[in-house]
Scaffold this active site. Structure first.
Site, PDB file in Angstrom:
ATOM      1  N   LYS A   1      41.705  -9.803 -24.345  1.00 26.01           N
ATOM      2  CA  LYS A   1      40.308  -9.455 -24.052  1.00 26.01           C
ATOM      3  C   LYS A   1      39.925  -9.954 -22.656  1.00 26.01           C
ATOM      4  CE  LYS A   1      38.671 -13.614 -26.390  1.00 26.01           C
ATOM      5  NZ  LYS A   1      38.433 -14.165 -27.727  1.00 26.01           N
TER       6      LYS A   1
ATOM      7  N   TYR B   1      26.083 -23.439   4.295  1.00 19.28           N
ATOM      8  CA  TYR B   1      24.678 -23.418   3.878  1.00 19.28           C
ATOM      9  C   TYR B   1      24.148 -24.816   3.693  1.00 19.28           C
ATOM     10  CZ  TYR B   1      24.769 -18.388   3.144  1.00 19.28           C
ATOM     11  OH  TYR B   1      24.849 -17.048   3.331  1.00 19.28           O
TER      12      TYR B   1
HETATM   13  C1  LIG Z   1      39.555 -14.964 -28.248  1.00 18.16           C
HETATM   14  C2  LIG Z   1      40.002 -14.903 -29.634  1.00 18.16           C
HETATM   15  C3  LIG Z   1      41.274 -15.380 -29.991  1.00 18.16           C
HETATM   16  C4  LIG Z   1      42.205 -16.104 -29.029  1.00 18.16           C
HETATM   17  O1  LIG Z   1      41.730 -17.412 -28.823  1.00 18.16           O
HETATM   18  P1  LIG Z   1      42.461 -18.432 -27.829  1.00 18.16           P
HETATM   19  O2  LIG Z   1      41.666 -19.680 -27.956  1.00 18.16           O
HETATM   20  O3  LIG Z   1      42.347 -17.833 -26.470  1.00 18.16           O
HETATM   21  O4  LIG Z   1      43.860 -18.566 -28.265  1.00 18.16           O
HETATM   22  C5  LIG Z   1      41.680 -15.187 -31.304  1.00 18.16           C
HETATM   23  N1  LIG Z   1      40.876 -14.591 -32.201  1.00 18.16           N
HETATM   24  C6  LIG Z   1      39.639 -14.140 -31.898  1.00 18.16           C
HETATM   25  C7  LIG Z   1      38.810 -13.494 -32.933  1.00 18.16           C
HETATM   26  C8  LIG Z   1      39.156 -14.295 -30.607  1.00 18.16           C
HETATM   27  O5  LIG Z   1      37.940 -13.856 -30.308  1.00 18.16           O
END
Ligand SMILES: *Cc1c(COP(=O)(O)O)cnc(C)c1O
Length: 391
Positions: A37, A263
Site C-alpha cells: 500500500k 529562511y
Molecule cells: C499496513 C498493514 C499491514 C502491514 O503492516 P506492517 O506493520 O507494515 O508490517 C498488514 N495488514 C494490514 C491490514 C495493514 O493495513
C-alpha cells in the site's frame, strides 16, 4: 555526474534478502502476502511488486482500489486484496479485475452479491474481524451473522478471514494474545458453519518478528520487507534497508563569518564556511523538522544540514570535506558505501515514525531500482532463509 536532482535508489537485492528473512520467520508452507500500500511505503509499488512476485510472494495487499487497479494494469496477476475498505462505486471495476475485497458489513455483502449476479462474476472477500484495532472490521460478536450472510450469497466467496494486531510490539504486548484468542473463536465459528476460508491471516511485521505463530496459513508483512521494524524489536539487525534517498550538489559557495543561511536566518556562519546547496526539500520527503539537526553523507563524510530545510532546497556544511564538486551525490537516508543513515534514526530526530518517512517521499523523486537479478525464486518454502547478519 548524476542526471537526477533527487532520487530514491531501491535496492532489490536487499528486498530479496528481507523477503527470505520473512520467509524464515513465517515458517515452512506459510504464504506471503506482501503489503504494498501507499506505493509500497514510498518505494514504488509496481517495481517492488514485480520483484516480490518473481521472488515467490503469492499475493499482494493494497490500501485502495486505485492501487489494486494500478498493479493489475502493470501486469500483476497474483491475488490482490484491498486491505481496508472500498467505496461502493469502485466495486464493479474490482470484480472485473479479480481484486479481492476486505469486508465488515452485511450491506456490503448484499451489494456485492447483486453486482456479482449482474456481472456474472464472483466477489472474493476477506472478512475483517476487529479484535482490538477498533478501526475497521466487524466486532467478533457480529462475525457469525456476517459469515451467514456470506454463506447465503451465491456470488460472494469467502476467500479469507483476517484480523489486524494493534501493538507495534506484536507478541511482546499482552493485548496481542487476547486479539489472537478472539480471532480463533471466530475461526471456530466459521468451521461450525461449515465455511472454509481459503486463507487466514493475522501477522503484520511486528507480529511476525515477535514469534507469534498460529494456525494461520498466510502472513501480511509490509514494513519489514523494506528493511524496517515498527519498534525496537529483536530481528531488526537481520534486515537490510531498501531505500536510499540521494540528491546531487548543484551549487557551492564560500560564506564569510556572520553570513546567514536559509529562511529566518536560522543559521549564521561562525567561521568561513563552504556550503553546498542540494535540490532536495521537504516536498521530496526530507522532513522540515530535520532543519538544523539532520545530516547528509557525502564523499564518505557526514555533513550537517544548515538552517531551515526549504521546499526545494537544502544546504549542508562541506567546509571540512575535501574535494566536493557540483554533481556529487549526497545521501540523506539509507546507505552510502559502508555508511548509513538509518530511517529509524531519521524518524527519531524528526519526531515521527519510520513509516511516515518513507511514505512521504515526494512525487518528483525518481525511484531507481537497482539489482534484482535472480536465478531461482528464493522463497520456496524449503528455503530456511538467511541467518541473522552479524553486526
Ligand atoms: C499496513 C498493514 C499491514 C502491514 O503492516 P506492517 O506493520 O507494515 O508490517 C498488514 N495488514 C494490514 C491490514 C495493514 O493495513
Amino acid at each position: 555526474m548524476n542526471a537526477n536532482r533527487v532520487w530514491a535508489e531501491i535496492d532489490l537485492d536487499a528486498l530479496t534478502h528481507n523477503l527470505r528473512v520473512i520467509r524464515r520467520h513465517a515458517g515452512p508452507g506459510v504464504r506471503l502476502m506482501l503489503v504494498v500500500k501507499a506505493d509500497a511505503y514510498g518505494h514504488g509499488a509496481v517495481a517492488v511488486a514485480h520483484h516480490a512476485v518473481r521472488c515467490g510472494v503469492t499475493a499482494l495487499g493494497v490500501g485502495t482500489s486505485h492501487e489494486a487497479l494500478e498493479l493489475r494494469a502493470a501486469g500483476l496477476r497474483v491475488p490482490i486484496l484491498v486491505l481496508g475498505t472500498i467505496l461502493q462505486e469502485e466495486s464493479a471495476a474490482l470484480l472485473r479485475h479479480g481484486v479481492e475485497i476486505g469486508i465488515h458489513a452485511s450491506d456490503r455483502v448484499a451489494q456485492l452479491d447483486r453486482l456479482g449476479r449482474r456481472l456474472r462474476l464472483k466477489a472474493r472477500v476477506h472478512l475483517n474481524v476487529d479484535t482490538g484495532m477498533g478501526r475497521l472490521g466487524v466486532l467478533p460478536g457480529q462475525a457469525p451473522r456476517l459469515l451467514e450472510a456470506i454463506q447465503a450469497a451465491p456470488c460472494v466467496e469467502l476467500a479469507g478471514l483476517m484480523t489486524h494486531i494493534s501493538s507495534p510490539r506484536g507478541g511482546l504486548a499482552p493485548g496481542t494474545n487476547d486479539q489472537i484468542e478472539a480471532f480463533l473463536e471466530v475461526l471456530r465459528c466459521a468451521e461450525r458453519l461449515g465455511l472454509q476460508p481459503e486463507s487466514t491471516h493475522v501477522a503484520n511485521s511486528a507480529t511476525l518478528f515477535t514469534g507469534v505463530r498460529g494456525p494461520f496459513d498466510t502472513v501480511r508483512p509490509g514494513i519489514s520487507a523494506y528493511g524496517i521494524l515498527p519498534a525496537e524489536l529483536p530481528g531488526a539487525a537481520e534486515l537490510l534497508p531498501v531505500m536510499s534517498l540521494r540528491s546531487s550538489v548543484v551549487f557551492l559557495k564560500d560564506l564569510p563569518v556572520g553570513a546567514p543561511v536559509g529562511y529566518d536566518s536560522a543559521w549564521t556562519a561562525q567561521r568561513p564556511t563552504r556550503i553546498a546547496t542540494l535540490p532536495i526539500g521537504y516536498n521530496d520527503g526530507l522532513p522540515w523538522r530535520l532543519s538544523g539537526k539532520g545530516e547528509a553523507l557525502i564523499r564518505g563524510h557526514s555533513a550537517p544540514i544548515l538552517g531551515r530545510i526549504s521546499m526545494d532546497y537544502t544546504t549542508i556544511d562541506v567546509t571540512d570535506i575535501p574535494g566536493v564538486k557540483v554533481g556529487d551525490a549526497a545521501t540523506f537516508l539509507g546507505r552510502d558505501g559502508d555508511q548509513c543513515i538509518p530511517v529509524e534514526e531519521l524518524a527519531r530526530r524528526a519526531g515521527t515514525i519510520p513509516y511516515e518517512i518513507t511514505c512521504s517521499i515526494g512525487k518528483r523523486v525518481q525511484r531507481v531500482p537497482v539489482g534484482g537479478g535472480l536465478t531461482t525464486p528464493p522463497l520456496l518454502s524449503s528455503d530456511p532463509g538467511p541467518l541473522p547478519l552479524s553486526h
